[in-house]
Scaffold this motif. Structure first.
Motif, PDB file in Angstrom:
ATOM      1  N   UNK A 332       0.727  -1.140   0.002  1.00 16.10           N
ATOM      2  CA  UNK A 332      -0.199  -0.046  -0.164  1.00 16.10           C
ATOM      3  C   UNK A 332       0.750   1.284   0.040  1.00 16.10           C
ATOM      4  N   UNK A 333       1.864   1.267   0.711  1.00 20.28           N
ATOM      5  CA  UNK A 333       2.818   2.513   0.879  1.00 20.28           C
ATOM      6  C   UNK A 333       3.459   2.789  -0.650  1.00 20.28           C
ATOM      7  N   UNK A 334       3.865   1.742  -1.249  1.00 13.26           N
ATOM      8  CA  UNK A 334       4.424   1.926  -2.643  1.00 13.26           C
ATOM      9  C   UNK A 334       3.369   2.254  -3.407  1.00 13.26           C
ATOM     10  N   UNK A 335       2.189   1.549  -3.353  1.00 12.56           N
ATOM     11  CA  UNK A 335       1.155   2.196  -4.361  1.00 12.56           C
ATOM     12  C   UNK A 335       0.746   3.616  -4.105  1.00 12.56           C
ATOM     13  N   UNK A 336       0.966   3.967  -2.875  1.00  7.13           N
ATOM     14  CA  UNK A 336       0.363   5.638  -2.287  1.00  7.13           C
ATOM     15  C   UNK A 336       1.547   6.362  -2.318  1.00  7.13           C
ATOM     16  N   UNK A 337       2.647   5.940  -2.705  1.00  7.25           N
ATOM     17  CA  UNK A 337       3.841   6.937  -2.555  1.00  7.25           C
ATOM     18  C   UNK A 337       4.171   7.432  -1.074  1.00  7.25           C
ATOM     19  N   UNK A 338       3.906   6.546  -0.129  1.00  7.06           N
ATOM     20  CA  UNK A 338       4.011   7.247   1.189  1.00  7.06           C
ATOM     21  C   UNK A 338       5.391   7.302   1.797  1.00  7.06           C
ATOM     22  N   UNK A 339       5.730   8.272   2.325  1.00  7.14           N
ATOM     23  CA  UNK A 339       6.736   8.945   2.934  1.00  7.14           C
ATOM     24  C   UNK A 339       6.732   9.336   4.261  1.00  7.14           C
ATOM     25  N   UNK A 340       7.840   9.816   4.829  1.00  4.78           N
ATOM     26  CA  UNK A 340       7.734  10.349   6.243  1.00  4.78           C
ATOM     27  C   UNK A 340       6.780  11.482   6.625  1.00  4.78           C
ATOM     28  N   UNK A 341       6.061  12.346   5.564  1.00  5.67           N
ATOM     29  CA  UNK A 341       5.337  13.306   5.971  1.00  5.67           C
ATOM     30  C   UNK A 341       3.861  12.933   5.427  1.00  5.67           C
ATOM     31  N   UNK A 342       3.858  11.673   4.977  1.00  6.15           N
ATOM     32  CA  UNK A 342       2.369  11.106   4.520  1.00  6.15           C
ATOM     33  C   UNK A 342       1.310  10.991   5.727  1.00  6.15           C
ATOM     34  N   UNK A 343       0.023  11.337   5.225  1.00  4.14           N
ATOM     35  CA  UNK A 343      -0.863  10.820   6.519  1.00  4.14           C
ATOM     36  C   UNK A 343      -1.618   9.789   6.154  1.00  4.14           C
ATOM     37  N   UNK A 344      -2.376   9.297   7.308  1.00  6.60           N
ATOM     38  CA  UNK A 344      -3.149   8.114   7.114  1.00  6.60           C
ATOM     39  C   UNK A 344      -3.982   8.014   5.893  1.00  6.60           C
ATOM     40  N   UNK A 345      -4.396   8.940   5.550  1.00  3.98           N
ATOM     41  CA  UNK A 345      -5.216   8.908   4.118  1.00  3.98           C
ATOM     42  C   UNK A 345      -4.355   8.574   2.915  1.00  3.98           C
ATOM     43  N   UNK A 346      -3.092   8.692   2.964  1.00  5.64           N
ATOM     44  CA  UNK A 346      -2.244   8.581   1.880  1.00  5.64           C
ATOM     45  C   UNK A 346      -2.226   6.842   1.954  1.00  5.64           C
ATOM     46  N   UNK A 347      -2.054   6.570   3.100  1.00  3.46           N
ATOM     47  CA  UNK A 347      -1.821   4.834   3.329  1.00  3.46           C
ATOM     48  C   UNK A 347      -3.223   4.294   2.908  1.00  3.46           C
ATOM     49  N   UNK A 348      -4.574   4.819   3.337  1.00  2.00           N
ATOM     50  CA  UNK A 348      -5.819   4.354   2.583  1.00  2.00           C
ATOM     51  C   UNK A 348      -5.616   4.418   1.055  1.00  2.00           C
ATOM     52  N   UNK A 349      -5.341   5.558   0.708  1.00  2.00           N
ATOM     53  CA  UNK A 349      -5.234   5.491  -0.738  1.00  2.00           C
ATOM     54  C   UNK A 349      -4.610   4.498  -1.639  1.00  2.00           C
ATOM     55  N   UNK A 350      -3.337   4.233  -0.968  1.00  3.69           N
ATOM     56  CA  UNK A 350      -2.442   3.177  -1.402  1.00  3.69           C
ATOM     57  C   UNK A 350      -3.152   1.728  -1.244  1.00  3.69           C
ATOM     58  N   UNK A 351      -4.075   1.784  -0.299  1.00  5.37           N
ATOM     59  CA  UNK A 351      -4.617   0.207  -0.038  1.00  5.37           C
ATOM     60  C   UNK A 351      -5.754   0.186  -1.188  1.00  5.37           C
ATOM     61  N   UNK A 352      -6.553   1.405  -1.311  1.00  8.57           N
ATOM     62  CA  UNK A 352      -7.711   0.977  -2.338  1.00  8.57           C
ATOM     63  C   UNK A 352      -7.058   1.012  -3.658  1.00  8.57           C
ATOM     64  N   UNK A 353      -5.938   1.440  -3.916  1.00 10.17           N
ATOM     65  CA  UNK A 353      -5.220   1.293  -5.433  1.00 10.17           C
ATOM     66  C   UNK A 353      -4.891  -0.393  -5.672  1.00 10.17           C
ATOM     67  N   UNK A 354      -4.881  -1.067  -4.555  1.00 15.48           N
ATOM     68  CA  UNK A 354      -4.358  -2.438  -4.829  1.00 15.48           C
ATOM     69  C   UNK A 354      -5.485  -3.366  -5.591  1.00 15.48           C
ATOM     70  N   UNK A 355      -4.788  -4.244  -6.381  1.00 17.10           N
ATOM     71  CA  UNK A 355      -5.854  -4.788  -7.517  1.00 17.10           C
ATOM     72  C   UNK A 355      -5.290  -6.289  -7.323  1.00 17.10           C
ATOM     73  N   UNK A 356      -6.088  -7.222  -6.728  1.00 24.58           N
ATOM     74  CA  UNK A 356      -6.057  -8.871  -6.612  1.00 24.58           C
ATOM     75  C   UNK A 356      -4.394  -8.910  -6.194  1.00 24.58           C
ATOM     76  N   UNK A 357      -3.976  -8.086  -5.007  1.00 21.66           N
ATOM     77  CA  UNK A 357      -3.133  -8.287  -4.486  1.00 21.66           C
ATOM     78  C   UNK A 357      -2.772  -9.261  -3.575  1.00 21.66           C
TER      79      UNK A 357
END
Length: 416
Positions: A332-357
């Motif tokens: 999810x972090x890779x899909x959402x390009x999560x970094x040190x200043x990211x928010x929980x919403x960025x993690x969620x966006x990464x999770x929603x972007x996953x397909x048949x993972x």
């Protein structure tokens, strides 16, 4: 069993922020990989019941979490940033668990809680939902993963696993199910109601009894089940307790077929002949099968960092579920390009972007929809055979049919 002092953070320098005491039977005197990640970290939280009544099953889960952090940082971290894991042990105490989560959110400012291994997660589901902190994988058969869209399951519910394992019993021609459940955990106590409904739907006679891990033996329960003609037995408890139950029953000349969901599964099963033939449903792939790439990576990390863990009761299925949760966060972090200043919403966006993972074959294909809990109808099956954990249906997964899902949903209603 001896106490471990645990490092509570893994960053680029693997610096320890604090320490807790928890029960375990393994040694952490392995070789830590050298971190190649540097800079500000991505900070995530981990909560476990590593000490307390469920330490036999969960006592090494924090070591697994920290091992994952060291392994990922040795590969350069996530998106070029190191990962820092802050561990909290709640001792299976709901009040302590809620306080631990509040500290992770309000003091440590974690972007997510990952791989949770606490059976008292119900004590803080409302808090994290209100705070908007995503819970990514872990013991995803816990009820909040099926109720809250803020909990992202990496596998099926306990209800799906129960349905699957009773279906196996019916297919084997069994007619009478004995069900022994732990009295120490609220989740165990609650499980008997649904278990009875599922058994009844398969026309299985059903007898449930509570057991305590502190009992000197389980002779009385074995005699009662034998007299009632229970030809298949399911024990919802830790692996050492299951071993003691089955030995008590053997001494009474009672050796029924046995079934299990994977929560208590450990390497003890492979060494105890009483477990031979045990059929199991599981939320994740066979954690001993090195032909699965992600499983091999997991086992390699354990062998390097925790060389005395495998072969003990502490090397259990819950460890692999924790690992899968952290692998899901990485995806999810890779899909959402999560970094040190990211928010929980960025993690969620990464999770929603996953397909048949599938996380390299370790999980069932995972998909998440905003606002909807991930109710997964699929599972893996295992069988203990000759001291090995085998996959009788191959390394792939099985799924309930639409009709079976509808039936299970009906049975899972409070007034059904």
């Amino acid at each position: 069993m001896r106490n471990w002092k645990k490092a509570l953070a893994v960053a680029g320098t693997a610096a320890a922020l604090a320490a807790v005491t928890a029960c375990s039977g393994a040694s952490s005197s392995g070789t830590d990989p050298v971190s190649t990640a540097s800079g500000d970290p991505i900070r995530i939280g981990f909560v476990c019941s590593c000490s307390g009544p469920q330490s036999d099953a969960l006592g090494a889960t924090d070591e697994i979490a920290l091992a994952w952090g060291k392994a990922i940082n040795a590969k350069g971290g996530i998106n070029g940033h190191p990962v820092e894991i802050v561990v909290k042990d709640d001792g299976l105490d709901p009040t302590r668990s809620l306080q631990a989560v509040k500290e992770l959110v309000e003091v440590e400012k974690v972007v997510a809680i990952v791989g949770e291994a606490s059976p008292v997660v119900d004590s803080w589901v409302n808090y994290v939902d209100a705070q908007g902190i995503p819970i990514v994988g872990g013991l995803s058969f816990s009820p909040p993963f099926q109720k809250s869209p803020n909990f992202f399951a990496s596998g099926p519910s306990l209800a799906v696993q129960e349905y699957a394992v009773y279906k196996m019993a019916k297919e084997q021609g069994r007619t009478n199910l004995g069900f022994l459940y732990c009295g120490e955990s609220p989740a165990c106590k609650d499980s008997q109601v649904l278990a009875g409904k599922i058994a009844d739907s398969f026309d299985l006679d059903f007898e449930a009894m509570q057991i305590s891990a502190n009992s000197p033996n389980f002779t009385a329960q074995c005699i009662q089940l034998k007299e009632q003609g229970a030809d298949v037995l399911k024990i919802l408890n830790t692996s050492p307790v299951q071993s003691r139950v089955m030995e008590s029953c053997r001494q009474q000349g009672y050796q029924p077929a046995t079934l299990s969901t994977a929560g208590g599964l450990s390497d003890d099963w492979l060494k105890d002949p009483n477990f031979d033939g045990r059929l199991t449903s599981s939320p994740a792939a066979n954690y001993t099968d090195e032909s699965i790439p992600a499983v091999k990576d997991y086992l390699d990390a354990v062998d390097q960092q925790l060389p005395n863990l495998r072969g003990t009761s502490q090397f259990s299925q819950p460890n692999s579920l924790v690992w899968v949760g952290f692998e899901l966060f990485e995806a999810a972090a890779k899909a959402g390009n999560v970094g040190p200043t990211s928010t929980p919403d960025d993690v969620r966006k990464g999770l929603y972007a996953l397909k048949d993972e599938t996380l390299g074959g370790f999980s069932i294909p995972l998909n998440f929809t905003e606002g909807t809990p991930a109710n997964i109808p699929c599972y893996f099956t295992f069988e203990v055979e000759g001291g090995e954990l085998k996959s009788p249906d191959g390394p792939g997964y099985k799924c309930l049919s639409d009709d079976e899902v509808a039936n299970l949903q009906r049975l899972n209603q409070p007034n059904t």
